[in-house]
Design a protein around this motif. Structure first.
Motif, PDB file in Angstrom:
ATOM      1  N   VAL A  43     -59.183 -32.039  31.916  1.00  0.00           N
ATOM      2  CA  VAL A  43     -59.492 -31.224  32.528  1.00  0.00           C
ATOM      3  C   VAL A  43     -60.459 -30.213  31.893  1.00  0.00           C
ATOM      4  O   VAL A  43     -60.380 -29.685  30.646  1.00  0.00           O
ATOM      5  N   VAL A  44     -61.841 -30.075  32.310  1.00  0.00           N
ATOM      6  CA  VAL A  44     -62.968 -29.544  31.623  1.00  0.00           C
ATOM      7  C   VAL A  44     -63.296 -28.102  32.460  1.00  0.00           C
ATOM      8  O   VAL A  44     -63.322 -28.312  33.552  1.00  0.00           O
ATOM      9  N   THR A  45     -63.278 -27.010  31.946  1.00  0.00           N
ATOM     10  CA  THR A  45     -63.471 -25.750  32.632  1.00  0.00           C
ATOM     11  C   THR A  45     -64.937 -25.406  32.235  1.00  0.00           C
ATOM     12  O   THR A  45     -64.936 -25.148  30.949  1.00  0.00           O
ATOM     13  N   VAL A  46     -65.705 -25.266  32.929  1.00  0.00           N
ATOM     14  CA  VAL A  46     -67.396 -24.869  32.623  1.00  0.00           C
ATOM     15  C   VAL A  46     -67.486 -23.202  32.697  1.00  0.00           C
ATOM     16  O   VAL A  46     -67.291 -22.957  33.957  1.00  0.00           O
ATOM     17  N   ARG A  47     -67.675 -22.374  32.074  1.00  0.00           N
ATOM     18  CA  ARG A  47     -67.976 -20.952  32.169  1.00  0.00           C
ATOM     19  C   ARG A  47     -69.299 -20.632  31.869  1.00  0.00           C
ATOM     20  O   ARG A  47     -69.817 -21.092  30.948  1.00  0.00           O
ATOM     21  N   ASP A  48     -69.733 -19.585  32.530  1.00  0.00           N
ATOM     22  CA  ASP A  48     -71.066 -19.067  32.443  1.00  0.00           C
ATOM     23  C   ASP A  48     -70.810 -17.677  31.650  1.00  0.00           C
ATOM     24  O   ASP A  48     -70.407 -16.899  32.592  1.00  0.00           O
ATOM     25  N   THR A  49     -70.852 -17.330  30.359  1.00  0.00           N
ATOM     26  CA  THR A  49     -70.692 -16.215  29.834  1.00  0.00           C
ATOM     27  C   THR A  49     -71.883 -15.506  29.410  1.00  0.00           C
ATOM     28  O   THR A  49     -71.981 -14.445  28.618  1.00  0.00           O
ATOM     29  N   THR A  50     -73.322 -16.074  29.593  1.00  0.00           N
ATOM     30  CA  THR A  50     -74.247 -15.393  29.073  1.00  0.00           C
ATOM     31  C   THR A  50     -75.023 -14.582  30.254  1.00  0.00           C
ATOM     32  O   THR A  50     -75.220 -14.974  31.275  1.00  0.00           O
ATOM     33  N   PRO A  51     -75.474 -13.280  29.795  1.00  0.00           N
ATOM     34  CA  PRO A  51     -75.883 -12.431  30.987  1.00  0.00           C
ATOM     35  C   PRO A  51     -77.376 -12.772  31.279  1.00  0.00           C
ATOM     36  O   PRO A  51     -77.976 -13.508  30.308  1.00  0.00           O
ATOM     37  N   PRO A  52     -77.924 -12.541  32.250  1.00  0.00           N
ATOM     38  CA  PRO A  52     -79.415 -12.804  32.565  1.00  0.00           C
ATOM     39  C   PRO A  52     -80.065 -11.892  31.679  1.00  0.00           C
ATOM     40  O   PRO A  52     -79.708 -11.012  30.752  1.00  0.00           O
ATOM     41  N   VAL A  53     -81.470 -12.042  31.704  1.00  0.00           N
ATOM     42  CA  VAL A  53     -82.284 -11.507  30.909  1.00  0.00           C
ATOM     43  C   VAL A  53     -83.440 -10.766  31.744  1.00  0.00           C
ATOM     44  O   VAL A  53     -83.737 -11.354  32.476  1.00  0.00           O
ATOM     45  N   LEU A  54     -83.600  -9.438  31.662  1.00  0.00           N
ATOM     46  CA  LEU A  54     -84.466  -8.662  32.441  1.00  0.00           C
ATOM     47  C   LEU A  54     -86.166  -8.759  31.631  1.00  0.00           C
ATOM     48  O   LEU A  54     -86.055  -8.559  30.383  1.00  0.00           O
ATOM     49  N   VAL A  55     -86.899  -9.100  32.369  1.00  0.00           N
ATOM     50  CA  VAL A  55     -88.426  -9.493  31.905  1.00  0.00           C
ATOM     51  C   VAL A  55     -89.283  -8.428  32.599  1.00  0.00           C
ATOM     52  O   VAL A  55     -89.308  -8.359  33.747  1.00  0.00           O
ATOM     53  N   GLY A  56     -90.109  -8.322  31.594  1.00  0.00           N
ATOM     54  CA  GLY A  56     -91.275  -7.164  32.329  1.00  0.00           C
ATOM     55  C   GLY A  56     -90.843  -5.620  32.659  1.00  0.00           C
ATOM     56  O   GLY A  56     -91.267  -5.037  33.496  1.00  0.00           O
ATOM     57  N   VAL A  57     -89.822  -5.219  31.693  1.00  0.00           N
ATOM     58  CA  VAL A  57     -89.408  -3.885  31.763  1.00  0.00           C
ATOM     59  C   VAL A  57     -90.671  -2.867  31.711  1.00  0.00           C
ATOM     60  O   VAL A  57     -91.160  -3.241  30.637  1.00  0.00           O
ATOM     61  N   PRO A  58     -90.863  -1.890  32.756  1.00  0.00           N
ATOM     62  CA  PRO A  58     -92.253  -1.213  32.274  1.00  0.00           C
ATOM     63  C   PRO A  58     -91.942  -0.346  31.274  1.00  0.00           C
ATOM     64  O   PRO A  58     -91.054   0.142  30.760  1.00  0.00           O
ATOM     65  N   ALA A  59     -93.384  -0.108  30.460  1.00  0.00           N
ATOM     66  CA  ALA A  59     -93.313   0.742  29.502  1.00  0.00           C
ATOM     67  C   ALA A  59     -93.081   2.217  29.881  1.00  0.00           C
ATOM     68  O   ALA A  59     -93.007   2.488  31.283  1.00  0.00           O
ATOM     69  N   PRO A  60     -92.662   3.183  29.017  1.00  0.00           N
ATOM     70  CA  PRO A  60     -92.625   4.613  29.568  1.00  0.00           C
ATOM     71  C   PRO A  60     -93.637   5.143  30.303  1.00  0.00           C
ATOM     72  O   PRO A  60     -94.862   4.702  29.910  1.00  0.00           O
TER      73      PRO A  60
END
Length: 300
Positions: A43-60
């Motif tokens: 039995v193999v359990t595949v889990r996704d524990t890696t969060p997404p990545v936000l790209v292009g966050v606007p500068a202040p």
């Protein structure tokens, strides 16, 4: 060796197949090539524990204040990427609408947080700031006086205003000073209380952010025979010429002077004004108050 149960079978000494997140029973089958086989399951359990990545966050972002409430700003959304397939939604606390709409930001600095999560509820966030500043001076308008000549006998109606489209005017603003003395909007100033020559009204304003502005207006007070006639009547009215004979003699001389000047007989007009001055000096401190006499002599 044959691998099966993943949806995609794999063969070879080290069989491999892609597995999406989930729980799988993997059957490993070994063959000797002569019809003999053996199998085992895992039995193999595949889990996704890696969060997404936000790209292009606007500068202040820094913007100028456009009203006492602040400024409406459109803060763009970043995008999101993930190591596993599936929809990704990005939200912003700058706006409750999807997609976000321009929102009102108050004066000062506001932190905007962007959030996203993948199908496995792995979450990611990032921030930027929106800073609303007021660096614009108030606008000041002077309606009256205007930069021109005024007769000494005129009454000046002070008129001014100020406005500020950013933080708004500070309490008590605007203020004005005529030759250094405070005056109010709508105040009447008898120019006979001022001397001949140049004068200045300065109107000042400040906003709630501390920006200041001022608007000076210079004007000149002059006299002619007509203004002298008006001045005599004013002084009779306020009691500074207090008998009935003195004004008659003064006005007669002034009318004669004006008539001569109108006919181009300037020398005759000058002589009549000298007679007027002599009469004023002779009655000063008696039937003519000293301050009124000084004004009449100076204007003549």
């Amino acid at each position: 060796v044959v691998l099966s149960g993943s949806g995609d079978a794999g063969m070879g000494p080290t069989p491999a197949a892609p597995l999406a997140p989930g729980v799988y029973t993997i059957v490993l089958t070994v063959s000797d090539g002569r019809g003999g086989t053996a199998s085992d399951a895992v039995v193999v359990t595949v889990r996704d524990t890696t969060p997404p990545v936000l790209v292009g966050v606007p500068a202040p972002i820094t913007v100028e204040q456009s009203s006492p409430l602040g400024t409406v700003v459109d803060v763009p959304l970043p995008t999101a990427t993930d190591n596993c397939p599936g929809p990704l939604f990005v939200s912003s606390d700058a706006s409750s609408f999807i997609p976000p709409r321009p929102a009102m930001f108050p004066p000062g600095s506001t932190t905007v947080t962007f959030r996203t999560c993948d199908a496995q509820c792995n979450r990611a966030s990032a921030t930027t700031t929106v800073t609303v500043v007021d660096t614009t001076r108030p606008s000041v308008t002077v309606v009256s006086p205007q930069p021109r000549d005024y007769l000494h006998s005129e009454v000046l109606l002070i008129g001014f205003s100020a406005a500020d489209t950013g933080s708004g005017l500070a309490p008590g603003s605007p203020t004005a000073a005529l030759d250094g003395t405070a005056v109010a909007n709508g105040q009447s100033v008898a120019l006979l209380t001022l001397g001949l020559g140049q004068h200045s009204l300065v109107v000042s304003a400040a906003d709630l952010a501390g920006n200041t502005a001022s608007h000076p207006v210079s004007f000149r007070v002059i006299a002619d025979v007509g203004s002298l006639i008006t001045a005599v009547n004013v002084f009779v009215g306020d009691g500074r010429i207090d008998d009935s004979n003195t004004p008659n003699g003064l006005l007669s001389k002034l009318n004669d002077a004006q008539d001569a000047i109108d006919k181009g007989k300037n020398n005759v007009g000058v002589n009549k004004l000298r007679e007027f001055i002599d009469q004023v000096n002779g009655r000063a401190g008696r039937s003519i108050a000293p301050d009124a006499a000084q004004v009449l002599v100076t204007d003549a």
